[in-house]
Design a protein around this motif. Structure first.
Motif, PDB file in Angstrom:
ATOM      1  N   LEU A  52       0.814  -1.222   0.000  1.00  0.00           N
ATOM      2  CA  LEU A  52       0.000   0.000   0.000  1.00  0.00           C
ATOM      3  C   LEU A  52       0.846   1.270   0.000  1.00  0.00           C
ATOM      4  O   LEU A  52       0.428   2.300  -0.518  1.00  0.00           O
ATOM      5  N   GLY A  53       2.050   1.210   0.591  1.00  0.00           N
ATOM      6  CA  GLY A  53       2.875   2.408   0.722  1.00  0.00           C
ATOM      7  C   GLY A  53       3.786   2.623  -0.462  1.00  0.00           C
ATOM      8  O   GLY A  53       5.000   2.453  -0.368  1.00  0.00           O
ATOM      9  N   LEU A  54       3.218   3.020  -1.596  1.00  0.00           N
ATOM     10  CA  LEU A  54       3.997   3.228  -2.813  1.00  0.00           C
ATOM     11  C   LEU A  54       4.446   4.683  -2.925  1.00  0.00           C
ATOM     12  O   LEU A  54       3.811   5.579  -2.376  1.00  0.00           O
ATOM     13  N   PRO A  55       5.540   4.930  -3.651  1.00  0.00           N
ATOM     14  CA  PRO A  55       6.090   6.295  -3.687  1.00  0.00           C
ATOM     15  C   PRO A  55       5.258   7.293  -4.471  1.00  0.00           C
ATOM     16  O   PRO A  55       5.332   8.495  -4.215  1.00  0.00           O
ATOM     17  N   ILE A  77      -3.454  -9.696  -2.962  1.00  0.00           N
ATOM     18  CA  ILE A  77      -3.080  -9.770  -1.553  1.00  0.00           C
ATOM     19  C   ILE A  77      -2.362  -8.470  -1.206  1.00  0.00           C
ATOM     20  O   ILE A  77      -1.383  -8.102  -1.857  1.00  0.00           O
ATOM     21  N   VAL A  78      -2.857  -7.770  -0.222  1.00  0.00           N
ATOM     22  CA  VAL A  78      -2.289  -6.493   0.199  1.00  0.00           C
ATOM     23  C   VAL A  78      -1.233  -6.717   1.269  1.00  0.00           C
ATOM     24  O   VAL A  78      -1.439  -7.473   2.219  1.00  0.00           O
ATOM     25  N   SER A  91      -8.979  -1.720   2.718  1.00  0.00           N
ATOM     26  CA  SER A  91      -8.397  -2.594   1.687  1.00  0.00           C
ATOM     27  C   SER A  91      -9.393  -3.656   1.248  1.00  0.00           C
ATOM     28  O   SER A  91      -9.567  -3.906   0.048  1.00  0.00           O
ATOM     29  N   LEU A  92     -10.048  -4.284   2.209  1.00  0.00           N
ATOM     30  CA  LEU A  92     -11.009  -5.337   1.871  1.00  0.00           C
ATOM     31  C   LEU A  92     -12.211  -4.756   1.132  1.00  0.00           C
ATOM     32  O   LEU A  92     -12.720  -5.360   0.180  1.00  0.00           O
ATOM     33  N   ASN A  93     -12.645  -3.575   1.558  1.00  0.00           N
ATOM     34  CA  ASN A  93     -13.770  -2.944   0.869  1.00  0.00           C
ATOM     35  C   ASN A  93     -13.410  -2.519  -0.551  1.00  0.00           C
ATOM     36  O   ASN A  93     -14.271  -2.445  -1.430  1.00  0.00           O
ATOM     37  N   ALA A  94     -12.126  -2.234  -0.775  1.00  0.00           N
ATOM     38  CA  ALA A  94     -11.668  -1.844  -2.115  1.00  0.00           C
ATOM     39  C   ALA A  94     -11.493  -3.052  -3.024  1.00  0.00           C
ATOM     40  O   ALA A  94     -11.231  -2.888  -4.220  1.00  0.00           O
ATOM     41  N   GLY A  95     -11.620  -4.241  -2.468  1.00  0.00           N
ATOM     42  CA  GLY A  95     -11.559  -5.442  -3.301  1.00  0.00           C
ATOM     43  C   GLY A  95     -10.416  -6.377  -3.031  1.00  0.00           C
ATOM     44  O   GLY A  95     -10.232  -7.352  -3.771  1.00  0.00           O
TER      45      GLY A  95
END
Length: 230
Positions: A52-55, A77-78, A91-95
Motif C-alpha cells: 500500500l505504501g507506494l512512492p 493480496i495487500v 483494503s477489503l472494501n476496495a476489493g
C-alpha cells in the motif's frame, strides 16, 4: 501462474521474486503504482501482491483500478505496515482478497497466494488429453498413472496447451506467460521448450501430441486426431 509484485522496497521486492520464482511462479515486479497499472495493460496476470505504501500513489488506487485476470477482477493480496483496523477494512472494501501485515513469513504469503488462486480458479477439474492427465492444484502431470518429470517451464507450457486444447496457442502468448519482462528470450527459446516437452510426452507413451502451426503457434491434440506436425 503469473504474478505481479508491487513493492517499492528493493530488498523485500527481490526476496519476494526469488522465493516465488523458486516455488514455480512466473513473476514480474515493479516499484510504483503507475508501473503496476502499465504492466496490467500489457500483460495478463493471475494475481498481484500489492504494497500500500507506494512512492507515487496510495496502493488502494492501484487496487481500485486493477485489471481483470483470467477469472474476473485480478486477485490481490495487500501487504502493508499499517496495522489499524480501518486500513484493513478499507483494503477489503476496495476489493482485496487477503491482507498481510509487515513483517510477515514469506511461506505464509506463498500459502495465501495459492489459496487466493484456488478461490479464483474457474475449475479445479483435471485437464486431460488422451491418456495424459494434469492436476492444476498439485501441478502434476501423469500418463496412465505414471508421473512425468517436467521442469517448471515445461509444466507451465503443458498447462497452457491443455487449457486451450484443441485450439491453437500463439507463440507470443506463450512467451508472455512463460517468461518475465526482465528475462531475455532468444528466438528459439519457445521452440526448444516445445521440443523437450514433445519428446517427454512421446517417450512416456502419451496419447497426445504437440503440433506446430507454422508461423502461428502450437496446439495439443489427441494422437487419434491424426494431425500432422509441420
Amino acid at each position: 501462474m503469473k504474478l505481479l509484485v508491487i513493492e517499492d522496497h528493493p530488498s523485500l521486492r527481490a526476496l519476494l521474486v526469488e522465493h516465488l520464482q523458486h516455488q514455480g511462479f512466473a513473476v514480474d515486479a515493479v516499484m510504483s503504482g503507475q508501473d503496476a497499472l502499465a504492466a496490467q495493460r500489457t500483460t495478463q496476470y493471475d494475481a498481484m501482491i500489492l504494497d500500500l505504501g507506494l512512492p507515487d500513489m496510495d496502493g488502494l488506487r492501484v487496487l481500485e483500478q486493477r485489471a481483470c485476470g483470467h477469472h474476473g477482477p485480478l486477485p490481490c493480496i495487500v501487504l502493508t505496515a499499517r496495522d489499524a483496523v480501518e486500513s484493513r477494512i478499507s483494503s477489503l472494501n476496495a476489493g482485496a482478497d487477503d491482507y498481510m501485515l509487515k513483517p510477515f513469513d514469506i511461506r505464509e504469503l506463498e500459502a495465501r497466494v495459492r489459496a487466493v488462486l484456488r478461490r479464483a480458479s474457474r475449475s479445479t477439474a483435471t485437464l486431460t488429453c488422451g491418456n495424459l492427465h494434469f492436476e492444476p492444484q498439485s501441478r502434476h502431470a501423469c500418463v496412465d498413472g505414471n508421473m512425468l518429470d517436467l521442469s517448471r517451464r515445461e509444466t507451465m507450457l503443458l498447462e497452457a496447451l491443455l487449457l486451450a486444447s484443441p485450439r491453437i496457442v500463439v507463440k507470443e502468448f506463450l512467451e508472455e506467460q512463460l517468461y518475465t519482462s526482465s528475462e531475455s528470450v532468444t528466438l528459439n527459446a519457445i521452440e526448444a521448450l516445445v521440443s523437450r516437452l514433445r519428446r517427454k510426452l512421446s517417450t512416456s507413451g502419451a496419447q497426445a501430441s504437440i503440433h506446430t502451426v507454422r508461423g502461428i503457434g502450437y496446439r495439443l491434440a489427441p494422437v487419434s486426431a491424426h494431425a500432422t506436425n509441420d
